[in-house]
Design a protein around this motif. Structure first.
Motif, PDB file in Angstrom:
ATOM      1  N   UNK A  76       0.830  -1.203   0.000  1.00  0.00           N
ATOM      2  CA  UNK A  76       0.000   0.000   0.000  1.00  0.00           C
ATOM      3  C   UNK A  76       0.864   1.252   0.000  1.00  0.00           C
ATOM      4  N   UNK A  77       1.975   1.226   0.727  1.00  0.00           N
ATOM      5  CA  UNK A  77       2.859   2.397   0.777  1.00  0.00           C
ATOM      6  C   UNK A  77       3.480   2.664  -0.592  1.00  0.00           C
ATOM      7  N   UNK A  78       3.891   1.625  -1.292  1.00  0.00           N
ATOM      8  CA  UNK A  78       4.458   1.819  -2.629  1.00  0.00           C
ATOM      9  C   UNK A  78       3.406   2.387  -3.584  1.00  0.00           C
ATOM     10  N   UNK A  79       2.203   1.871  -3.492  1.00  0.00           N
ATOM     11  CA  UNK A  79       1.137   2.392  -4.354  1.00  0.00           C
ATOM     12  C   UNK A  79       0.855   3.860  -4.075  1.00  0.00           C
ATOM     13  N   UNK A  80       0.866   4.222  -2.808  1.00  0.00           N
ATOM     14  CA  UNK A  80       0.626   5.635  -2.447  1.00  0.00           C
ATOM     15  C   UNK A  80       1.739   6.516  -3.012  1.00  0.00           C
ATOM     16  N   UNK A  81       2.963   6.042  -2.901  1.00  0.00           N
ATOM     17  CA  UNK A  81       4.073   6.801  -3.462  1.00  0.00           C
ATOM     18  C   UNK A  81       3.954   6.951  -4.965  1.00  0.00           C
ATOM     19  N   UNK A 101      -1.307   0.771 -15.294  1.00  0.00           N
ATOM     20  CA  UNK A 101      -2.161  -0.136 -16.056  1.00  0.00           C
ATOM     21  C   UNK A 101      -2.391  -1.456 -15.326  1.00  0.00           C
ATOM     22  N   UNK A 102      -1.433  -1.863 -14.502  1.00  0.00           N
ATOM     23  CA  UNK A 102      -1.559  -3.104 -13.737  1.00  0.00           C
ATOM     24  C   UNK A 102      -2.135  -2.874 -12.338  1.00  0.00           C
ATOM     25  N   UNK A 103      -2.506  -1.638 -12.033  1.00  0.00           N
ATOM     26  CA  UNK A 103      -3.068  -1.284 -10.723  1.00  0.00           C
ATOM     27  C   UNK A 103      -2.101  -1.499  -9.571  1.00  0.00           C
ATOM     28  N   UNK A 104      -0.818  -1.429  -9.874  1.00  0.00           N
ATOM     29  CA  UNK A 104       0.190  -1.467  -8.825  1.00  0.00           C
ATOM     30  C   UNK A 104       0.283  -2.785  -8.080  1.00  0.00           C
ATOM     31  N   UNK A 105       0.817  -2.700  -6.855  1.00  0.00           N
ATOM     32  CA  UNK A 105       0.970  -3.880  -6.004  1.00  0.00           C
ATOM     33  C   UNK A 105      -0.369  -4.262  -5.383  1.00  0.00           C
TER      34      UNK A 105
END
Length: 240
Positions: free
Chosen positions: A75-80, A170-174
């Motif tokens: 979630x933290x990587x996606x937020x970044x 496009x892959x919606x991240x982690x």
């Protein structure tokens, strides 16, 4: 966006201010134009605010600090990534210190493979720590098994990767259903490999300062095992 940086370096962090400080100091020494990259630090609910760690670096690099309630590194990587302005995203961890030519190596690779995920090499910097050494040996084995042994690159750990921001989106991240650092990178690589190329560039190096004891080693690898179980369940549904 005329002033868009080429790279956004994203660092999730949780309760390790000393390690984060060392990571950021290493990034400040990169041999890469300062106006071509930014740093996005995502505090995953640390007990102590990290402003005092980040503020001293603001006169050296373009850096921003984000905060979230503790939700795990995925979630933290996606937020970044959501806040990042760069054309390419670069992920590392707070206990890693990149070598000075790190971004140069990624930039050279993207010149030939602009749609690829580039995976760099992680070096155990605590070679006097038996458990840290053993943990890195296991990761090295996974790289050997899943990558050259299979004829194509298929797995990179999330502490040293770079990829196009558009493809990440496009892959919606982690997948945030992985709350701990356990197999969310395997899942992401698996989804990536279905659509985009992957390329191993061992010259893009980070030194990994992850101190482990017997107890934390077993805890880490128990988490890896649990994460692998979740990954295989998700993958079975995906390929069914």
């Amino acid at each position: 966006m005329t002033n868009r940086p080429f790279f956004s370096i994203i660092i999730p962090t949780y309760n390790r201010p000393e390690r984060l400080s060392s990571c950021l100091e290493a990034i400040a020494l990169l041999n890469y134009p300062r106006d071509r990259f930014e740093v996005v630090v995502v505090d995953d609910g640390s007990k102590t605010p990290l402003d005092s760690v980040v503020e001293p670096l603001k006169n050296k690099i373009d850096i921003k600090l984000l905060r979230q309630e503790n939700a795990g590194p995925a979630a933290a990587r996606n937020k970044g990534a959501e806040a990042a302005q760069g054309e390419f995203l670069v992920f590392t961890d707070d206990d890693c210190q990149p070598t000075p030519n790190w971004l140069d190596c990624f930039a050279t690779a993207f010149a030939d493979a602009p749609d690829a995920m580039i995976g760099g090499k992680t070096i155990n910097a605590l070679d006097n720590n038996l458990f840290s050494t053993a943990s890195q040996k296991l990761i090295d084995y996974l790289y050997e098994y899943y990558n050259p042994a299979k004829g194509k690159d298929a797995f990179f750990a999330s502490n040293n990767i770079a990829l196009p921001a558009a493809n990440f989106k496009a892959l919606n991240g982690f997948d945030v259903s992985f709350p701990l650092a356990a197999a969310e990178d395997r899942d992401f690589c698996d989804r990536w490999n279905l659509k985009y190329p992957m390329l191993y560039v061992p010259e893009a190096r980070v030194n990994h300062y992850h101190k482990l004891s017997l107890a934390t080693f077993w805890k880490q690898h128990f988490g890896y095992g649990r994460g692998a179980f979740c990954f295989h369940q998700l993958r079975a549904k995906r390929v069914a």
